[in-house]
Motif scaffolding. Structure first.
Motif: not given
Ligand SMILES: [Zn+2]
Length: 195
Positions: A63-90
């Motif tokens: 995204n613009i400026g590599n931001m992590v806005p609190p409560g961002d649904w788009n980013l939250a979905t990416v993180m949930e999928y990456a961490v909980c389903h794909l098992g990224v470790t970093t």
């Protein structure tokens, strides 16, 4: 036309890169990336290229400026999928030099509809840096100051990362680590941003 450039580029990719490698055949079996990278949308900062990663190795949100806005649904979905389903470790937040978004965090004078609200997510980093390092008058020092702001922004986005339950839960269970990184556009070198 741009689309013709894209399709010509794809034809080169198919003949020069895709035909020549099992790495793409492996992708048909699925993906198991080791890292989620949250990077800037800047066209000069392509994460796979910078990290020498093959397809399937890193999961990317930009995204613009590599931001992590609190409560961002788009980013939250990416993180949930990456961490909980794909098992990224970093989970890495990747800042970079000569970032137009961070320059705008420091001094925005436009009248756009969306940009001001978005770059405001970097405002805390700006306030924090100004407190310990006032904006200099000297032009060379100003370039260095902006580098510091790019790094300070990474630190604040790491703080925002820890407002997401998906991240705090995975951290508490020792399933992931989070890290700040910075890409120097003049040297190509990525270094860690200490919190
Ligand atoms: Zn940028």
């Amino acid at each position: 036309m741009s689309v013709e450039r894209l399709l010509e580029g794809n034809a080169r990719f198919v003949s020069e890169v895709f035909q020549d490698g099992s790495k793409f055949a492996d992708c048909l079996k699925g993906q198991s990336p080791h890292t989620l990278v949250i990077a800037c949308a800047d066209s000069r900062v392509p994460p796979e290229l910078i990290f020498g990663a093959k397809p399937g190795e890193i999961f990317v949100h930009r995204n613009i400026g590599n931001m992590v806005p609190p409560g961002d649904w788009n980013l939250a979905t990416v993180m949930e999928y990456a961490v909980c389903h794909l098992g990224v470790t970093t989970v890495a937040v990747l800042g970079h030099g000569r970032c137009g978004a961070i320059k705008a965090v420091a001094s925005y004078h436009g009248h756009d509809a969306y940009i001001p609200g978005w770059i405001y997510h970097g405002h805390q980093a700006y306030v924090s840096l100004v407190e310990r390092m006032p904006y200099p008058d000297d032009a060379t020092a100003q370039v260095e100051w902006l580098c510091e702001l790019e790094k300070e922004n990474v630190r604040f986005q790491l703080k925002h990362l820890r407002t997401y339950p998906v991240i705090t839960t995975a951290l508490a269970a020792n399933k992931i680590s989070v890290v700040g990184l910075y890409y120097d556009m003049a040297t190509g070198i990525v270094s860690k941003v200490e919190e």
